[in-house]
Write an enzyme that holds these catalytic residues in place. Structure first.
Site, PDB file in Angstrom:
ATOM      1  N   HIS A   1      -7.802  -5.004  -0.766  1.00 23.12           N
ATOM      2  CA  HIS A   1      -6.540  -4.402  -0.325  1.00 23.12           C
ATOM      3  C   HIS A   1      -5.845  -5.212   0.778  1.00 23.12           C
ATOM      4  O   HIS A   1      -4.727  -5.712   0.593  1.00 23.12           O
ATOM      5  CB  HIS A   1      -6.832  -2.985   0.173  1.00 23.12           C
ATOM      6  CG  HIS A   1      -5.662  -2.061   0.104  1.00 23.12           C
ATOM      7  ND1 HIS A   1      -5.110  -1.626  -1.080  1.00 23.12           N
ATOM      8  CD2 HIS A   1      -4.931  -1.471   1.090  1.00 23.12           C
ATOM      9  CE1 HIS A   1      -4.095  -0.809  -0.831  1.00 23.12           C
ATOM     10  NE2 HIS A   1      -3.974  -0.697   0.475  1.00 23.12           N
TER      11      HIS A   1
ATOM     12  N   SER B   1       0.824  -1.205   0.000  1.00 24.29           N
ATOM     13  CA  SER B   1       0.000   0.000   0.000  1.00 24.29           C
ATOM     14  C   SER B   1       0.866   1.267   0.000  1.00 24.29           C
ATOM     15  O   SER B   1       1.651   1.477  -0.920  1.00 24.29           O
ATOM     16  CB  SER B   1      -0.956  -0.025   1.200  1.00 24.29           C
ATOM     17  OG  SER B   1      -1.926   0.994   1.113  1.00 24.29           O
TER      18      SER B   1
ATOM     19  N   ASP C   1      -9.834  -4.389  -5.398  1.00 27.95           N
ATOM     20  CA  ASP C   1      -9.240  -3.342  -4.564  1.00 27.95           C
ATOM     21  C   ASP C   1      -9.655  -1.974  -5.099  1.00 27.95           C
ATOM     22  O   ASP C   1      -9.224  -1.561  -6.181  1.00 27.95           O
ATOM     23  CB  ASP C   1      -7.719  -3.472  -4.570  1.00 27.95           C
ATOM     24  CG  ASP C   1      -7.032  -2.556  -3.562  1.00 27.95           C
ATOM     25  OD1 ASP C   1      -7.695  -1.630  -3.055  1.00 27.95           O
ATOM     26  OD2 ASP C   1      -5.844  -2.782  -3.278  1.00 27.95           O
TER      27      ASP C   1
END
Length: 457
Positions: A416, A222, A390
């Site tokens: 995610h 991320s 995601d």
């Protein structure tokens, strides 16, 4: 003269602004009261929330299974060291001083399970891998899995890698500076720019100095990928030190949030976040609520928040994994770094922080364009692993901003957080990471011997 907000927000956005303000006042008042309560009273609230949960839960069983015991042990682990100790790994702690004076904690797994390195803080001669967490996280997110086979750092250690995990300034393991008090506004005056200019390159250089290695492999999750995209793009010399960059759930310029009110409000004026949360750490009361609420209730709160903000349903993450991992999910981050993300979302570009906040309200627009990270200049090989469910990943837009040598793997049905804690990451994610490391690092890394995720060094 430009009047802030007037004419730039719709009626429902003003309602959201007022409602959010009163909610934050209420939440701040409750947090302050809780802070003054003695521990026995906090424990009383915790116990009674547990009683209420069991009273209304239809699936509760009195006898805990072995899996529940494991999840409970992981949840209760106080820090990175206890998480590693539970699974039989010996870790090292290191501290790197950035060029602008922040002290960052680094964690290292230099040996396999049950083994101990004779001379801590020295080279192992093994290929080096550096893992970096996402927004509002710390290094614990990598090792809070409910079984070792799904824990990427442990798998890499077993495969003969020297594994390092970094931490951003301000979080649980990096809340110190030689220049600023952590309670001061100046301490928290940092954005993605500072991670890129200092935290990532300084941490990498420290690791290379200790390991005596010329290069390392970088695995980010991320925001940990965004920090690497930024750092590699503005430090040409850093590309020679990273032999491969593996981006898990990559983040560059998300389209926005799933909640229309919040998304519209923050895009209309990203600096409203300062009005809500001030200019220090964001959501600093989260750990307080975690201490008061019974874990299943806290888990439900997190699930509901993720569904509201990002439309993530987390069906691929086992319930007990959520109980274990959500206790380690949150760590402090600056409000400014969150404002930076809303600026990126608003502009639809992976740009540096825009210091001229008044320009957002100018009727004639801005007379300049905020500097963008030149990500097409990255020379290091890039491997993207993303979930097709995601909401934060726009893969086509991302590929337009990356060099042609970027390779992509799509994970069907993944959201995610699934890439960190999903039930099948030992089959879908970890083998992809290990194979990429084998391809790009030195020959001493070894080769895969079959198609079942089994490797030899």
């Amino acid at each position: 003269m430009v009047v802030p907000l007037i004419g730039r927000l719709k009626g429902h956005e003003y309602a959201a602004l007022v409602g959010g303000f009163f909610f934050l006042v209420f939440e701040t008042a409750i947090s302050f009261i809780i802070m003054l309560l003695p521990i026995p009273i906090i424990q009383w609230f915790h116990n009674h929330s547990r009683t209420l949960f069991h009273r209304f839960s239809v699936n509760h069983a009195n006898d805990k299974s072995e899996a529940e015991d494991v999840a409970d042990a992981i949840r209760k682990a106080k820090d990175f060291g206890e998480l590693c100790q539970y699974w039989g790994y010996t870790h090292e702690e290191h501290v790197v001083l950035t060029k602008d004076g922040y002290l960052l904690g680094l964690h290292r797994l230099p040996a396999k399970r049950g083994q101990r390195k004779r001379s801590p803080g020295t080279s192992t001669g093994k290929p080096v891998v550096y893992l970096h967490h996402g927004l509002l996280m710390n290094s614990e997110v990598w090792v809070c899995l409910t079984n070792a086979e799904r824990c990427l750092p442990f798998v890499l250690a077993e495969q003969g890698f020297d594994v390092w995990m970094g931490n951003n300034r301000g979080n649980k393991y990096s809340k110190k500076s030689v220049h600023h008090d952590p309670n001061s506004v100046k301490f928290w005056n940092y954005s993605l720019d500072d991670f890129a200019w200092h935290d990532i390159p300084d941490s990498i250089q420290y690791i290379l100095d200790i390991t005596k290695s010329s290069t390392l492999s970088y695995v980010g999750f991320s925001q940990g990928t965004a920090q690497a995209f930024a750092a590699l793009s503005i430090h040409p010399q850093l590309n020679a030190k990273v032999n491969v960059f593996i981006a898990l759930a990559p983040a560059m310029s998300p389209t926005g949030l799933a909640a229309p009110l919040v998304d519209g409000l923050m895009k209309a004026s990203p600096t409203l976040v300062y009005l809500f949360f001030g200019r220090r750490a964001i959501l600093s009361s989260a750990t307080t609520w975690q201490a008061i609420l019974y874990p299943p209730i806290f888990t439900s709160v997190i699930d509901t928040s993720l569904r509201f903000l990002f439309n993530w349903h987390s069906r691929n993450i086992p319930y007990l994994q959520k109980i274990a991992a959500y206790a380690h999910l949150y760590s402090l981050a600056s409000v400014k770094s969150v404002v930076h993300w809303f600026q990126i979302m608003r502009e639809g570009a992976f740009q540096m922080y825009d210091d001229d906040v008044s320009a957002f309200g100018s009727p004639g627009g801005r007379a300049y364009r905020p500097a963008r990270f030149p990500t097409k200049n990255i020379v290091t090989p890039i491997v993207l692993l993303y979930g097709d469910k995601d909401s934060l990943v726009d893969i086509q837009m991302m590929l337009k901003e990356l060099p042609d040598h970027t390779t992509v793997t799509r994970l069907d049905g993944y959201e995610h957080l699934d890439i960190l804690w999903g039930k099948d990451i030992d089959k879908d994610v970890i083998p992809e990471v290990v194979n990429a490391l084998k391809v790009y690092c030195d020959d001493s890394c070894g080769k895969p011997v079959d198609g079942n995720g089994i490797y030899e060094i």
